[in-house]
Design a protein around this motif. Structure first.
Motif, mmCIF file in Angstrom:
data_model
loop_
_atom_site.group_PDB
_atom_site.id
_atom_site.type_symbol
_atom_site.label_atom_id
_atom_site.label_comp_id
_atom_site.label_asym_id
_atom_site.label_seq_id
_atom_site.Cartn_x
_atom_site.Cartn_y
_atom_site.Cartn_z
ATOM 1 N N SER A 190 0.859 -1.185 0.000
ATOM 2 C CA SER A 190 0.000 0.000 0.000
ATOM 3 C C SER A 190 0.896 1.235 0.000
ATOM 4 N N GLY A 191 0.279 2.396 -0.039
ATOM 5 C CA GLY A 191 1.068 3.620 -0.012
ATOM 6 C C GLY A 191 1.912 3.750 1.231
ATOM 7 N N SER A 192 1.407 3.265 2.368
ATOM 8 C CA SER A 192 2.155 3.389 3.623
ATOM 9 C C SER A 192 3.196 2.291 3.806
ATOM 10 N N SER A 193 3.011 1.148 3.127
ATOM 11 C CA SER A 193 3.941 0.022 3.354
ATOM 12 C C SER A 193 4.977 -0.145 2.247
ATOM 13 N N PHE A 194 4.850 0.589 1.137
ATOM 14 C CA PHE A 194 5.802 0.459 0.033
ATOM 15 C C PHE A 194 7.192 0.877 0.526
ATOM 16 N N PRO A 195 8.177 -0.044 0.568
ATOM 17 C CA PRO A 195 9.450 0.243 1.239
ATOM 18 C C PRO A 195 10.545 0.798 0.329
ATOM 19 N N PHE A 196 10.215 1.063 -0.915
ATOM 20 C CA PHE A 196 11.254 1.391 -1.887
ATOM 21 C C PHE A 196 11.180 2.852 -2.335
#
Length: 546
Positions: free
Chosen positions: A403-409
């Motif tokens: 998701s927008g909050s979990s995208f780590p890149f």
């Protein structure tokens, strides 16, 4: 300026009234030494009590054992009172709130001060008024511009109250008040424009508006006469009796278009006619707001012997050396959408990056690119996806789980001809992630209103801009820049002397010669500032009798 009115008394007439009244103010008749001791204590007690938590003013008086600077019977105190009254008489000339700085009310306060306690209260009141006036005139009426619009990132350059009072106690008061006025030619010309617009309004304005959608060379009739009259009243056309849209009128329209940031085609079309029909009262609001904005930049250290000035709504970036424009280029600024608007602030340019990577802002990743990647891992293939250690991430795993909050890149675009930043970016590191840069989208610079970016400022002539910045430190700035560019490698070039950068927003601004220039309020900020100034008591032509 001596003809500026305050109620029914001009500042010239007011001076005589003040001189007569102030001879008695603050000099009570005291009968006995015992009474004198009691009264002095009453003065100091009133002074100390009324200062409250105003530490700056309190520190000043403590350092001088509470001796007065306003309410004494000596000539120096009278001179300060007179200077304050006369300064209040000029408040409206500077677009300050006249009710807040009412010379008659101040005279009344002085007239009723008879006891030493009254004198102590008056002493504090005059110092407060002086500090308030000094702040308003020197650095701005609106205490926190960011509360008016969150994209105005400016802290007003307030001077310390104790320092202002110390100067007043030791220097000529008339010179102190003169020194409060912003020293720029721009402020002086805006003040002159304000007075001229007020005169125009008193004389009936620029006449009737022009009820036409479009007029051009060869047109004739009463509607052309209306346009002619309007252009004559605004000073763009010499008086004549013609009813034809001739070459002179076309030239006048071109000049008007240049002064208003319009396409200079000599045709009075919709956009041009709209600007021609703007009322002088609305132009006066723009000038008063511009004066307030000029005060925000009245920095104690100055703007920099060399500095970069970007007027967002003029869509130009300029290099200023010793108050003269030595280079300018067209610019593109952020879109009108609220989260894409370019903020206003000042910082220092420290370096440029030739052959830059474009590191995609997080907001763009989340809103624009991640939705594409979730459905198609190969989308936006011109961008690299990188992890926290700077390693390129394989797209084979897919991204649907994020998701927008979990995208780590992070995402970036490598240097090259299609890079979103073009061939160079100019860095003045700031928490807003705003900088100046090149762009491959050169067609946008042909537009008159250039609000297309995500917030950063794109330059039409970035290479020439780089040469100008490098000239003080490179014998051959063109060859230095081009040889670095040809390597294709990402290269940081530090400026030996950092250059101040000021991102400003002026819908009204002047030039050394010619008419005042006006631009559209594309973000609506000036309208917000005008409302805030009204809330502070600023009004149009408040000192003129009806």
């Amino acid at each position: 300026m001596n003809g500026t009115k305050l109620g029914r008394v001009s500042t010239g007439g007011l001076r005589a009234v003040v001189l007569a009244g102030l001879m008695l103010a603050g000099t009570p008749t005291l009968a006995a030494p015992q009474a004198f001791a009691f009264e002095v204590t009453a003065y100091k007690q009133a002074l100390a009590e009324s200062l409250g938590e105003e530490e700056g003013i309190a520190a000043f008086y403590r350092a001088r054992n509470f001796d007065p600077i306003w309410t004494g019977a000596d000539d120096a105190s009278r001179a300060r009172r007179l200077a304050l009254i006369e300064a209040f008489g000029m408040a409206d000339v500077h677009g300050l709130p006249t009710a807040k700085y009412d010379a008659r009310n101040l005279l009344n306060k002085m007239a009723v001060a008879r006891t030493e306690r009254d004198r102590g209260l008056l002493e504090v009141s005059l110092s407060r008024l002086f500090i308030s006036f000094a702040n308003d005139l020197q650095s701005g009426i609106i205490d926190d511009p960011g509360r008016v619009d969150s994209q105005i990132k400016r802290e007003l350059p307030r001077r310390a109250p104790a320092d202002l009072l110390a100067r007043l106690a030791s220097e000529r008061p008339d010179m102190i008040f003169r020194s409060l006025v912003p020293p720029t030619q721009e402020y002086s010309r805006l003040m002159r424009a304000k007075l001229e617009l007020e005169h125009t309004i008193r004389q009936g304005g620029w006449g009737a508006t022009v009820p036409a959608a479009k007029l051009e060379r060869g047109d004739t009739g009463e509607i052309v006469v209306a346009l002619r009259n309007r252009l004559e009243a605004m000073g763009y056309l010499k008086p004549s009796l013609t009813a034809r849209y001739d070459s002179d009128m076309e030239a006048a329209v071109r000049l008007f278009q240049a002064d208003h940031g319009l396409a200079e085609d000599g045709v009075a079309g919709g956009a041009t006619m709209g600007e021609i029909n703007v009322a002088p009262e609305d132009r006066l609001k723009s000038v008063i707001v511009a004066m307030e904005r000029e005060r925000w930049l009245n920095l104690p250290e100055g703007r920099g012997k060399r500095h970069i000035l970007v007027n967002l709504v003029d869509f130009h970036a300029r290099i200023i050396d010793d108050d003269k424009v030595t280079f300018e280029t067209r610019s593109v600024i952020g879109h009108q959408e609220h989260d894409r608007r370019t903020p206003e602030f000042s910082d220092e340019m420290t370096h440029m990056v030739i052959n830059p990577f474009w590191y995609v802002p997080r907001s763009i990743i989340v809103k624009e690119y991640l939705p594409l990647l979730r459905s198609n891992p190969g989308a936006v293939g011109h961008l690299e996806i990188i992890d926290a250690r700077g390693r390129v991430v394989s797209r084979g795993q897919g991204f649907a789980q994020y998701s927008g909050s979990s995208f780590p890149f992070s995402m970036r675009q490598r240097p090259g001809p299609r890079n979103a930043l073009g061939s160079v970016k100019f860095m003045f590191p700031n928490k807003y992630n705003i900088y100046l840069h090149d762009t491959p989208s050169q067609s946008l610079f042909s537009q008159t209103v250039r609000t297309f970016s995500h917030g950063c400022i794109r330059l039409d002539d970035p290479h020439e801009f780089a040469y100008a910045l490098l000239a003080p430190q490179e014998a051959d700035p063109v060859n230095f820049f081009q040889s670095t560019l040809r390597t294709g490698r990402n290269a940081k070039v530090t400026l030996d002397t950092p250059v101040p950068v000021h991102l400003i927003y002026r819908t009204a601004f002047t030039k050394a010669k010619g008419h005042v220039n006006y631009r559209a309020d594309v973000y609506g900020r000036d309208a917000e500032i005008w409302r805030a100034l009204q809330n502070e008591g600023v009004s149009l032509m408040s000192h003129w009798e009806s």
